[in-house]
Design a protein around this motif. Structure first.
Motif, PDB file in Angstrom:
ATOM      1  N   ILE A  67      32.435  39.188  38.152  1.00  0.00           N
ATOM      2  CA  ILE A  67      33.406  39.691  38.976  1.00  0.00           C
ATOM      3  C   ILE A  67      34.628  38.748  39.102  1.00  0.00           C
ATOM      4  CG2 ILE A  67      34.211  41.139  40.980  1.00  0.00           C
ATOM      5  CD1 ILE A  67      32.154  42.687  39.077  1.00  0.00           C
ATOM      6  N   GLU A  68      34.158  37.511  39.619  1.00  0.00           N
ATOM      7  CA  GLU A  68      35.196  36.365  39.845  1.00  0.00           C
ATOM      8  C   GLU A  68      35.968  36.398  38.704  1.00  0.00           C
ATOM      9  OE1 GLU A  68      32.863  33.180  41.359  1.00  0.00           O
ATOM     10  OE2 GLU A  68      33.107  33.550  43.351  1.00  0.00           O
ATOM     11  N   TRP A  69      35.481  36.237  37.308  1.00  0.00           N
ATOM     12  CA  TRP A  69      36.026  36.064  36.077  1.00  0.00           C
ATOM     13  C   TRP A  69      37.080  37.077  35.622  1.00  0.00           C
ATOM     14  CZ3 TRP A  69      37.185  38.952  31.671  1.00  0.00           C
ATOM     15  CH2 TRP A  69      37.462  38.152  30.723  1.00  0.00           C
ATOM     16  N   ILE A  70      36.761  38.348  36.273  1.00  0.00           N
ATOM     17  CA  ILE A  70      37.958  39.511  36.163  1.00  0.00           C
ATOM     18  C   ILE A  70      38.943  39.296  37.291  1.00  0.00           C
ATOM     19  CG2 ILE A  70      38.265  41.996  36.730  1.00  0.00           C
ATOM     20  CD1 ILE A  70      35.615  42.359  35.740  1.00  0.00           C
ATOM     21  N   ASN A  71      38.745  38.962  38.248  1.00  0.00           N
ATOM     22  CA  ASN A  71      39.518  38.572  39.490  1.00  0.00           C
ATOM     23  C   ASN A  71      40.731  37.571  39.107  1.00  0.00           C
ATOM     24  OD1 ASN A  71      38.526  40.669  40.905  1.00  0.00           O
ATOM     25  ND2 ASN A  71      37.393  39.406  42.300  1.00  0.00           N
ATOM     26  N   ARG A  72      40.302  36.571  38.502  1.00  0.00           N
ATOM     27  CA  ARG A  72      41.025  35.454  38.076  1.00  0.00           C
ATOM     28  C   ARG A  72      42.093  35.959  37.175  1.00  0.00           C
ATOM     29  NH1 ARG A  72      36.108  32.427  38.239  1.00  0.00           N
ATOM     30  NH2 ARG A  72      35.828  32.718  35.964  1.00  0.00           N
ATOM     31  N   ARG A  73      41.748  36.942  36.421  1.00  0.00           N
ATOM     32  CA  ARG A  73      42.693  37.333  35.289  1.00  0.00           C
ATOM     33  C   ARG A  73      43.579  38.626  35.692  1.00  0.00           C
ATOM     34  NH1 ARG A  73      38.608  34.470  33.624  1.00  0.00           N
ATOM     35  NH2 ARG A  73      38.604  33.119  31.742  1.00  0.00           N
ATOM     36  N   ALA A  74      43.127  39.146  36.660  1.00  0.00           N
ATOM     37  CA  ALA A  74      43.511  40.619  37.075  1.00  0.00           C
ATOM     38  C   ALA A  74      44.746  40.360  38.198  1.00  0.00           C
ATOM     39  CB  ALA A  74      42.774  41.418  37.822  1.00  0.00           C
ATOM     40  N   PHE A  75      44.754  39.061  38.919  1.00  0.00           N
ATOM     41  CA  PHE A  75      45.721  38.946  39.947  1.00  0.00           C
ATOM     42  C   PHE A  75      46.501  37.542  39.758  1.00  0.00           C
ATOM     43  CE2 PHE A  75      42.188  41.475  41.811  1.00  0.00           C
ATOM     44  CZ  PHE A  75      43.150  42.729  41.922  1.00  0.00           C
ATOM     45  N   GLY A  76      47.718  37.715  40.289  1.00  0.00           N
ATOM     46  CA  GLY A  76      48.423  36.407  39.921  1.00  0.00           C
ATOM     47  C   GLY A  76      49.073  36.539  38.592  1.00  0.00           C
ATOM     48  N   THR A  77      49.194  37.604  37.976  1.00  0.00           N
ATOM     49  CA  THR A  77      49.857  37.838  36.629  1.00  0.00           C
ATOM     50  C   THR A  77      50.292  39.318  36.685  1.00  0.00           C
ATOM     51  OG1 THR A  77      49.567  37.596  34.269  1.00  0.00           O
ATOM     52  CG2 THR A  77      47.792  37.980  35.416  1.00  0.00           C
ATOM     53  N   ARG A  78      50.965  39.687  35.565  1.00  0.00           N
ATOM     54  CA  ARG A  78      51.551  40.889  35.354  1.00  0.00           C
ATOM     55  C   ARG A  78      51.010  41.562  34.358  1.00  0.00           C
ATOM     56  NH1 ARG A  78      53.666  42.613  40.229  1.00  0.00           N
ATOM     57  NH2 ARG A  78      55.466  41.355  40.851  1.00  0.00           N
ATOM     58  N   THR A  79      50.268  40.991  33.471  1.00  0.00           N
ATOM     59  CA  THR A  79      49.645  41.529  32.075  1.00  0.00           C
ATOM     60  C   THR A  79      48.339  41.095  32.112  1.00  0.00           C
ATOM     61  OG1 THR A  79      50.674  39.752  30.630  1.00  0.00           O
ATOM     62  CG2 THR A  79      51.892  41.749  30.763  1.00  0.00           C
ATOM     63  N   ARG A  80      47.527  41.863  31.381  1.00  0.00           N
ATOM     64  CA  ARG A  80      45.967  41.558  31.038  1.00  0.00           C
ATOM     65  C   ARG A  80      45.633  41.650  29.719  1.00  0.00           C
ATOM     66  NH1 ARG A  80      45.363  46.858  33.567  1.00  0.00           N
ATOM     67  NH2 ARG A  80      44.402  48.122  32.093  1.00  0.00           N
ATOM     68  N   THR A  81      44.836  40.850  28.988  1.00  0.00           N
ATOM     69  CA  THR A  81      44.252  40.945  27.685  1.00  0.00           C
ATOM     70  C   THR A  81      43.366  42.050  27.306  1.00  0.00           C
ATOM     71  OG1 THR A  81      42.732  39.171  28.301  1.00  0.00           O
ATOM     72  CG2 THR A  81      44.756  38.328  27.504  1.00  0.00           C
ATOM     73  N   PRO A  82      43.079  42.401  26.248  1.00  0.00           N
ATOM     74  CA  PRO A  82      42.469  43.573  26.076  1.00  0.00           C
ATOM     75  C   PRO A  82      40.818  43.345  26.353  1.00  0.00           C
ATOM     76  CG  PRO A  82      43.717  43.146  23.960  1.00  0.00           C
ATOM     77  CD  PRO A  82      43.930  41.976  25.074  1.00  0.00           C
ATOM     78  N   PHE A 154      46.809  40.252  46.415  1.00  0.00           N
ATOM     79  CA  PHE A 154      46.852  41.155  45.298  1.00  0.00           C
ATOM     80  C   PHE A 154      48.259  41.732  45.225  1.00  0.00           C
ATOM     81  CE2 PHE A 154      42.688  41.736  48.029  1.00  0.00           C
ATOM     82  CZ  PHE A 154      42.094  41.201  46.861  1.00  0.00           C
ATOM     83  N   SER A 155      49.274  41.005  45.622  1.00  0.00           N
ATOM     84  CA  SER A 155      50.804  41.590  45.502  1.00  0.00           C
ATOM     85  C   SER A 155      51.233  41.574  44.030  1.00  0.00           C
ATOM     86  CB  SER A 155      51.738  41.081  46.339  1.00  0.00           C
ATOM     87  OG  SER A 155      51.566  39.502  46.163  1.00  0.00           O
ATOM     88  N   VAL A 156      50.648  40.364  43.196  1.00  0.00           N
ATOM     89  CA  VAL A 156      50.993  40.261  41.902  1.00  0.00           C
ATOM     90  C   VAL A 156      49.649  40.534  40.892  1.00  0.00           C
ATOM     91  CG1 VAL A 156      51.955  38.803  40.112  1.00  0.00           C
ATOM     92  CG2 VAL A 156      52.811  38.782  42.326  1.00  0.00           C
ATOM     93  N   SER A 157      49.838  41.827  40.179  1.00  0.00           N
ATOM     94  CA  SER A 157      48.762  42.200  39.820  1.00  0.00           C
ATOM     95  C   SER A 157      48.934  42.705  38.313  1.00  0.00           C
ATOM     96  CB  SER A 157      48.075  43.552  40.481  1.00  0.00           C
ATOM     97  OG  SER A 157      47.380  44.264  39.704  1.00  0.00           O
ATOM     98  N   ALA A 158      47.903  42.486  37.496  1.00  0.00           N
ATOM     99  CA  ALA A 158      47.843  43.027  35.829  1.00  0.00           C
ATOM    100  C   ALA A 158      47.287  44.517  35.974  1.00  0.00           C
ATOM    101  CB  ALA A 158      47.082  41.994  35.015  1.00  0.00           C
ATOM    102  N   VAL A 159      46.695  44.852  37.034  1.00  0.00           N
ATOM    103  CA  VAL A 159      45.798  46.311  37.003  1.00  0.00           C
ATOM    104  C   VAL A 159      46.456  47.199  38.001  1.00  0.00           C
ATOM    105  CG1 VAL A 159      43.469  44.960  36.576  1.00  0.00           C
ATOM    106  CG2 VAL A 159      44.528  44.636  38.800  1.00  0.00           C
ATOM    107  N   THR A 160      47.593  47.358  38.059  1.00  0.00           N
ATOM    108  CA  THR A 160      48.279  48.191  38.936  1.00  0.00           C
ATOM    109  C   THR A 160      47.796  49.795  38.695  1.00  0.00           C
ATOM    110  OG1 THR A 160      50.356  46.956  39.154  1.00  0.00           O
ATOM    111  CG2 THR A 160      50.492  49.205  39.681  1.00  0.00           C
ATOM    112  N   ASP A 161      47.604  49.982  37.373  1.00  0.00           N
ATOM    113  CA  ASP A 161      47.098  51.364  36.958  1.00  0.00           C
ATOM    114  C   ASP A 161      45.505  51.466  37.562  1.00  0.00           C
ATOM    115  OD1 ASP A 161      45.991  49.044  35.405  1.00  0.00           O
ATOM    116  OD2 ASP A 161      45.439  50.480  33.775  1.00  0.00           O
ATOM    117  N   MET A 162      44.799  50.582  37.764  1.00  0.00           N
ATOM    118  CA  MET A 162      43.514  50.855  38.302  1.00  0.00           C
ATOM    119  C   MET A 162      43.412  50.919  39.935  1.00  0.00           C
ATOM    120  SD  MET A 162      41.032  48.182  36.099  1.00  0.00           S
ATOM    121  CE  MET A 162      41.389  48.111  34.057  1.00  0.00           C
TER     122      MET A 162
END
Length: 425
Positions: A67-82, A154-162
């Motif tokens: 879960i921490e792995w996901i959070n590091r990549r989900a927040f603080g950026t606007r896009t996520r990898t597949p 959580f203000s900058v997020s790559a998971v806005t859809d979720m």
């Protein structure tokens, strides 16, 4: 749905352990429900609840490495990898299966989701819950303590859809509960979702136990004299608690007998703030004591045979409570000060102004900075017992009227009855 007797209820959250607000409030809800014949069960990633009524799923905990792995990549950026998307949905599918198992194992009638559908500490769990409820129509109460839009991280997020899908979901099977009026309004404006306001509560119908022989050792064990004036800061050491104002207050009193004691640990958001506070206390000539290692969930002895005290023990020995928070979701420490009949300083944070101050509570309040008037009022409270007693007795009655288990009982009765059709709470 249960027909005549108590309802089988499943609490779902990332963690039910320790003294965080979600764990404490969920226990109060379970107690009120149990008192009225309803049986509670627990689903979480960490748990200190009865093993016989609990299901622990490690991936439900926000601190799990995956879960921490996901959070590091989900927040603080606007896009996520597949691979981030795939990991979230794979874990969500797994967690959804465990939710099906949880409801079957304990033959549940109703879910109460604690904070897992409002703050995205665990994205897969929120997605899993949303899909589970959408697929089953399972009656669900979603108890929201913190929304993601209230937190900068959580203000900058790559998971806005979720976030829009699951935090919280707008599903007809869910009754939403918020803990303050601002959150209630925000949820309505942002999502078009209505909610019932249920404040945090304490058992004001039963007086706290009197200080006993065990708690009487607290002062000595943390290095204080019997005649010291103990200013208790009963919070974690994080910047939004505004503890620098507590240091400024004790410094302004210019009384060597005044000691500032912090009951909870640092570390949730790093130790830099703690170091700043320690440096400030030293330069201000304030005797600051950290006693988080001596305050725990229950009384015990540590490995060296030293007493561990409860937070109630610390309150029983305190002379004054400092609560200069900049932001709070509600303010449990304020209710605790009312309950243990202690005078307190409050920085007028927004929820206090909106939901608590209008009830008429008598506190020493400040507006973001310390004034001479505030200091003089604190001096009077310390020396004038009659003035102090009148203040704390009045606040106890405010707590009994607006923030008691009786209030929670009435609110829960309406929520459960909406699903069961039975007014049996």
């Amino acid at each position: 749905m249960a027909s005549t007797m108590g309802v089988q209820i499943g609490f779902v959250g990332t963690r039910f352990a320790g003294t965080d607000g979600v764990s404490l409030e969920s226990a109060k809800w379970a107690q009120v429900l149990w008192d009225n014949g309803h049986v509670s069960h627990w689903y979480s990633g960490q748990s200190d609840r009865d093993k016989a009524t609990s299901m622990v799923v490690p991936h439900a905990y926000f601190g799990h490495p995956d879960i921490e792995w996901i959070n590091r990549r989900a927040f603080g950026t606007r896009t996520r990898t597949p691979d981030v998307t795939q990991r979230i949905y794979t874990l969500a599918d797994y967690l959804k299966k465990t939710l099906y198992e949880f409801t079957r194992r304990f033959d549940l009638d109703l879910l109460i989701v604690q904070n897992a559908l409002c703050i995205p500490m665990n994205l897969p769990l929120g997605v899993a819950l949303t899909n589970f409820i959408a697929e089953t129509g399972f009656p669900t109460i979603a108890h929201h303590h913190d929304f993601y839009w209230e937190r900068d991280r959580f203000s900058v997020s790559a998971v806005t859809d979720m976030l829009w899908m699951a935090f919280p979901p707008a599903l007809p099977q869910i009754q939403n509960v918020t803990i303050n009026s601002f959150a209630q309004e925000d949820l309505s404006h942002r999502r078009g979702v209505s909610s019932i306001l249920v404040p945090n509560v304490l058992d004001f119908e039963n007086e706290p136990p009197q200080a006993d022989e065990y708690s009487s050792h607290f002062r000595k064990d943390i290095g204080l004299e019997e005649d010291d004036i103990l200013f208790l800061q009963p919070t974690r050491v994080v910047p939004r608690k505004g503890i620098e104002h507590a240091i400024a207050l004790v410094a302004a009193l210019k009384n060597d007998k005044c000691k500032l004691v912090i009951s909870h640990a640092s570390g949730d958001e790093g130790n830099e703030y703690l170091q700043v506070l320690m440096d400030l206390a030293e330069s201000s000539g304030v005797d600051l004591r950290l006693c988080d290692h001596q305050v725990g969930d229950k009384r015990a002895l540590d490995a060296d045979g030293n007493r561990i005290y409860t937070l109630a023990d610390a309150y029983s020995q305190a002379d004054f409570i400092t609560y200069p928070s900049i932001y709070e979701g509600f303010g449990n420490a304020l209710l605790e000060a009312f309950y243990y009949r202690k005078p307190l300083l409050v920085n007028r944070y927004s929820i206090y102004v909106a939901d608590i101050e209008p009830k008429g509570a008598k506190v020493i309040s400040m507006d973001g900075y310390l004034t001479k008037d505030v200091v003089s009022k604190v001096e009077r409270i310390i020396r004038d017992k009659a003035f102090r007693d009148e203040m704390v007795d009045f606040n106890y009655e405010i707590g009994r009227a607006f923030f008691s288990y009786g209030v929670l009982r009435r609110k829960l009765r309406a929520l459960v009855t909406n699903f069961t059709g039975q007014d049996n709470l």
